[in-house]
Enzyme design. Structure first.
Site, PDB file in Angstrom:
ATOM      1  CB  ALA A  54       5.175 -26.461  45.142  1.00 55.61           C
ATOM      2  CB  ALA A  72      14.773 -19.274  48.167  1.00 58.92           C
ATOM      3  CE  LYS A  73       6.308 -20.221  45.998  1.00 60.15           C
ATOM      4  NZ  LYS A  73       6.161 -20.981  44.769  1.00 60.15           N
ATOM      5  CB  VAL A  74      10.722 -14.779  48.604  1.00 63.13           C
ATOM      6  CG1 VAL A  74      10.864 -13.306  48.251  1.00 63.13           C
ATOM      7  CG2 VAL A  74       9.295 -15.084  49.039  1.00 63.13           C
TER       8      VAL A  74
END
Length: 352
Positions: A152, A346-348
């Site tokens: 998530a 974005a996740k990173v």
């Protein structure tokens, strides 16, 4: 064959539900490793601490700052990475412990600033969910928060794991076993997370909110900041977080009888210091919701009672954030949006 659900928010909901097991794993498997790492660091005798992080991890780092200053008696600061990455300043970090906190360990500015800190003489420690990350490799020491893969975009289980890891580190640095005091956390977290209906009812107050204010003091202040971040990144409601003391120095003027305010009241000295702020908010007729001990909630118009009686003040933030994560989730669904897919994220996050 297992069907794959595509219901909005299923990733975030699943990872919120994993938090008791993550806390349990960290206590059983992670605590001994953290103690060994802390022993190596303590032997180096760092005189002060700098913490560096971004986003959700920055809120965990702020919690770490409170821990290390209060429990360990070490002066601590939160770094500005641009000092190194943009301005390329050279620092003397002899006798300094630099702790970089990151879920992914992949942001280039974290890696660059940690590498520079190590060259400048610091003892460097990475706290991440990825022992193979560039940040872990750049640091002399590493703590794995053992949260498992996080899919998530809104971070939930990695945040509470970071809090517990930092608590266990602080206790180990002062030669104590923090696992005993923290042992009730997984069971208490299960109790809090099971109270979906209470949070859903609270969420109805905020479905059409145009802005929100969150406030706390002491160990609860990082919770206010993290809850505001979760609300903004999932529901897009502008959520402003203030220390209770700072709220009285000007921003209180924007609070009126239609202003939603969430106060995180930590049982202990932080909650006591927040009481004058709560009194002022009531005087202004604010739509006040309190998250905290029963006595604090009963004195407000609404709230969520936390079972924190068996926990020291410094551990209560691990529970405080749980209903607020769920609140962000429920508000987002009520507004017809998907908490698993915040726009523009974005996740990173690769900052430099």
């Amino acid at each position: 064959m297992t069907e794959t659900t595509t219901e909005p928010g299923h990733l975030m909901a699943g990872e919120m539900a994993q938090q008791p097991e993550v806390l349990r794993r960290l206590l059983h498997e992670g605590a001994p490793r953290i103690a060994r790492t802390a022993a190596h660091i303590a032997a180096r005798g760092p005189r002060f601490v700098l913490l560096t992080a971004r986003g959700t991890s920055d809120n965990a780092a702020l919690y770490g700052k409170y821990l290390l200053e209060i429990l360990l008696g070490r002066p601590c600061g939160l770094t500005s990475m641009s000092v190194t990455t943009a301005y390329q300043a050279r620092q003397d970090l002899t006798d300094c412990l630099v702790i970089a906190v990151s879920q992914s360990g992949g942001s280039p500015d974290l890696v660059a600033s940690t590498t520079a800190a190590r060259r400048a003489g610091a003892v460097t420690l990475a706290v991440t969910n990825n022992p193979d990350s560039p940040l872990a490799q750049a640091s002399e020491y590493h703590i794995d928060i053992l949260a498992g893969p996080e899919r998530a975009l809104p971070a939930t289980k990695t945040y509470t794991a970071e809090l517990l890891a930092l608590y266990l580190l602080a206790e180990s640095l002062r030669g104590r076993d923090g696992g005993t005091a923290a042992a009730p956390l997984p069971g208490l977290a299960e109790q809090v997370l099971a109270r979906h209906d209470e949070v859903r009812q609270l969420a109805g107050r905020y479905r059409f909110a145009e802005r929100m204010v969150l406030t706390s003091r002491g160990f609860g202040y990082p919770t206010a900041k993290e809850a505001a971040l979760k609300l903004m990144e999932t529901s897009y409601i502008p959520a402003l977080s203030y220390s209770g003391a700072d709220l009285l120095h000007g921003p209180l003027a924007m609070v009126d009888n239609v202003s939603p305010v969430i106060a995180i009241v930590t049982g202990g000295k932080g909650g006591q210091a927040l009481q004058p702020v709560l009194d002022r908010l009531k005087e202004r007729g604010a739509d006040l919701v309190v998250v905290g001990p029963r006595a604090a909630v009963s004195a407000a118009s609404a709230g969520f009672v936390l079972p924190t009686e068996s926990l020291p003040e410094e551990l209560q933030p691990v529970l405080e954030i749980l209903p607020l994560q769920r609140l962000a989730y429920e508000i987002t669904l009520a507004r017809g949006q998907d908490p698993d897919a915040p726009r523009a994220l974005a996740k990173v996050t690769r900052t430099s």
